[in-house]
Scaffold this active site. Sequence first.
Site, PDB file in Angstrom:
ATOM      1  N   HIS A   1      17.168   6.075   2.477  1.00 19.35           N
ATOM      2  CA  HIS A   1      18.335   5.200   2.533  1.00 19.35           C
ATOM      3  C   HIS A   1      19.548   6.036   2.933  1.00 19.35           C
ATOM      4  O   HIS A   1      19.621   7.236   2.627  1.00 19.35           O
ATOM      5  CB  HIS A   1      18.595   4.577   1.164  1.00 19.35           C
ATOM      6  CG  HIS A   1      17.644   3.494   0.791  1.00 19.35           C
ATOM      7  ND1 HIS A   1      17.969   2.504  -0.104  1.00 19.35           N
ATOM      8  CD2 HIS A   1      16.382   3.235   1.192  1.00 19.35           C
ATOM      9  CE1 HIS A   1      16.936   1.685  -0.252  1.00 19.35           C
ATOM     10  NE2 HIS A   1      15.962   2.115   0.533  1.00 19.35           N
TER      11      HIS A   1
ATOM     12  N   GLU B   1      22.503   6.253   1.718  1.00 21.49           N
ATOM     13  CA  GLU B   1      23.183   6.897   0.594  1.00 21.49           C
ATOM     14  C   GLU B   1      22.470   8.175   0.166  1.00 21.49           C
ATOM     15  O   GLU B   1      23.100   9.209  -0.058  1.00 21.49           O
ATOM     16  CB  GLU B   1      23.271   5.960  -0.615  1.00 21.49           C
ATOM     17  CG  GLU B   1      24.030   4.685  -0.371  1.00 21.49           C
ATOM     18  CD  GLU B   1      23.114   3.509  -0.008  1.00 21.49           C
ATOM     19  OE1 GLU B   1      22.236   3.658   0.879  1.00 21.49           O
ATOM     20  OE2 GLU B   1      23.280   2.443  -0.612  1.00 21.49           O
TER      21      GLU B   1
ATOM     22  N   CYS C   1      21.477   0.013  -3.841  1.00 22.51           N
ATOM     23  CA  CYS C   1      20.312  -0.504  -4.552  1.00 22.51           C
ATOM     24  C   CYS C   1      20.093   0.297  -5.838  1.00 22.51           C
ATOM     25  O   CYS C   1      20.818   1.260  -6.105  1.00 22.51           O
ATOM     26  CB  CYS C   1      19.086  -0.418  -3.640  1.00 22.51           C
ATOM     27  SG  CYS C   1      18.473   1.272  -3.429  1.00 22.51           S
TER      28      CYS C   1
ATOM     29  N   CYS D   1      19.515   4.148  -5.104  1.00 21.79           N
ATOM     30  CA  CYS D   1      20.727   4.823  -4.668  1.00 21.79           C
ATOM     31  C   CYS D   1      21.753   4.895  -5.789  1.00 21.79           C
ATOM     32  O   CYS D   1      22.458   5.896  -5.934  1.00 21.79           O
ATOM     33  CB  CYS D   1      21.292   4.137  -3.438  1.00 21.79           C
ATOM     34  SG  CYS D   1      20.181   4.286  -2.012  1.00 21.79           S
TER      35      CYS D   1
END
EC number: 3.5.4.33
Length: 164
Positions: A52, A54, A82, A85
Amino acid sequence: MTDEQLMRAALEEARAAAALGEVPVGAVVARDGVIVARAHNLRESCKNATYHAELLAIDAACRALGGWRLWQCELFVTLEPCPMCSGAIINSRLRRVVYGARDPKAGCCGGLTDLFALPFNHHPTIEQGLLQEEAQALLQDFFAGLRARRLKAKRRPPEGETHE
């Protein structure tokens, strides 16, 4: 750089993700208004569920600054983080998170749930909605295009078969 400039840098990363066929999410980590790391989603490209924006930006910031505690840093991300993260945000001690679009399906800064309201050892400041319309439009355009391509593929006759 201002908050808006930092979010615009995250939006540039999101566009780079979209160009690769990735969900358009971008992130930057800044310290004192200076970008120390930037990243975008690479899950599909790298076939890794943890890639991801992040997490990649946090990893790059840790490497750039030589440590895992990012207590002097802020994260600017185009989509609400999410659970995975959000956990990395807590563990890296980021002091502030600014995000654009809400994520009612997986957001953990209030969209679906608020992990930062739980009694963890660290609580970053959360700010939502910066350049929200732009971030949301990138996501909506991406998913509309994805649906259109899937529909077109369904309508196409199988190889060697023609319709008269």
